[in-house]
Design an enzyme around this catalytic site. Structure first.
Site, PDB file in Angstrom:
ATOM      1  N   TYR A 136       3.074   6.817   0.174  1.00 47.31           N
ATOM      2  CA  TYR A 136       3.660   8.061  -0.334  1.00 47.31           C
ATOM      3  C   TYR A 136       3.477   8.193  -1.838  1.00 47.31           C
ATOM      4  CZ  TYR A 136       6.213   8.303   4.158  1.00 47.31           C
ATOM      5  OH  TYR A 136       6.567   8.341   5.482  1.00 47.31           O
ATOM      6  N   HIS A 196       3.269   0.470   8.718  1.00 50.96           N
ATOM      7  CA  HIS A 196       3.228   1.933   8.757  1.00 50.96           C
ATOM      8  C   HIS A 196       2.418   2.468   9.939  1.00 50.96           C
ATOM      9  CE1 HIS A 196       3.476   5.643   5.897  1.00 50.96           C
ATOM     10  NE2 HIS A 196       3.665   5.982   7.159  1.00 50.96           N
TER      11      HIS A 196
END
EC number: 1.1.1.346
Length: 268
Positions: free
Chosen positions: A40, A98
């Site tokens: 991110y 992830h």
């Protein structure tokens, strides 16, 4: 924090000052669960917002996720230390893989072994996975053992209800965390959801989040506006009827939003 708050603050697509202010406002509104990820690019801003708050560390639940390029033996643990430095904390509450590696560049036994090491070394209290299919989850359980995986974080919203994955996780005692719960805003114009919202005198967002919460899911909506942050929290107090839940159940159309080219072969 010993337990995960069922409604958290997601930070996907939030960058720079926007990320800092969003997390700052979320903490002020009462959020105590913040979800971020290495990819991110906002761990530093999340950390700055946490550091700027007066909230004790043990009142917070902080999650981050290890990105694909950091799954190797050489990069895994150093990347976690880097995340901790950016977040300005000594340990995480939850560390996730992830995405499962589909390129054969990283072996699941190896990167899950590093994930277990992170927990053993006190870098995180809980470990888990994200975007794992049922078959991949079974493989992960066989590697790590029963009870090791805290959550599988997957896309869940009224248009992609992921029932098979939810049922499979729950059958193994694994918490499901639903991301993109509002389908990047698509739910807001839905006639069925508007009708249910009007029935209860609440927003569509509250209805959708309550729908997830009543299934036993953790949900992590993202917002930058203080009014919306406060609105989302009110979902914790909303009780939907069985008819409401059934009506939302009819909205599933398998519409997946997060489907990059490195995705696994999804469960239907």
């Amino acid at each position: 924090m010993n337990t995960v708050p069922k409604l958290g603050m997601g930070t996907f697509r939030l960058e720079g000052d926007v990320a800092f202010m969003a997390v700052k406002n979320a903490l002020l509104a009462g959020y105590r669960h913040i979800d971020t990820a290495q990819i991110y690019g906002n761990e530093a801003e999340v950390g700055q917002a946490i550091a700027a708050s007066t909230i004790a560390r043990d009142e917070l639940f902080i999650t981050t996720k290890v990105w694909l390029e950091n799954l190797s033996l050489e990069r895994f643990l150093p990347s976690v230390h880097e995340s901790l430095a950016k977040l300005q904390i000594e340990s995480l509450d939850l560390l996730l893989i992830h995405w499962p590696d589909m390129s054969d560049d990283a072996d699941m036994h190896q990167y899950l072994g590093e994930l277990a090491k992170a927990k053993a070394q006190g870098l995180t209290r809980h470990i888990g996975v994200s975007n794992f299919t049922n078959a991949q989850l079974d493989e992960a359980i066989s590697i790590l053992g029963d009870g090791a995986i805290f959550t599988n974080q997957v896309e869940v919203h009224p248009y992609l209800q992921n029932r098979n994955v939810i049922a499979h996780c729950q059958s193994h005692g694994i918490q499901v965390t639903g991301y993109m719960p509002l389908a990047v805003g698509k739910v807001m114009s839905d006639t069925t959801l508007k009708t249910i919202a009007n029935e209860h005198g609440v927003s569509v967002a509250e209805v959708v989040l309550a729908w997830q919460l009543q299934q036993g899911l953790v949900t992590i909506p993202s917002s930058t506006k203080p009014a919306n942050l406060a609105c989302n929290l009110r979902a914790l107090d909303l009780l939907l009827s069985a008819d409401n839940m059934a009506a939302i159940g009819q909205l599933d159309r398998g519409e997946r939003i997060a489907a990059p080219d490195f995705s696994p072969l999804w469960d239907q």
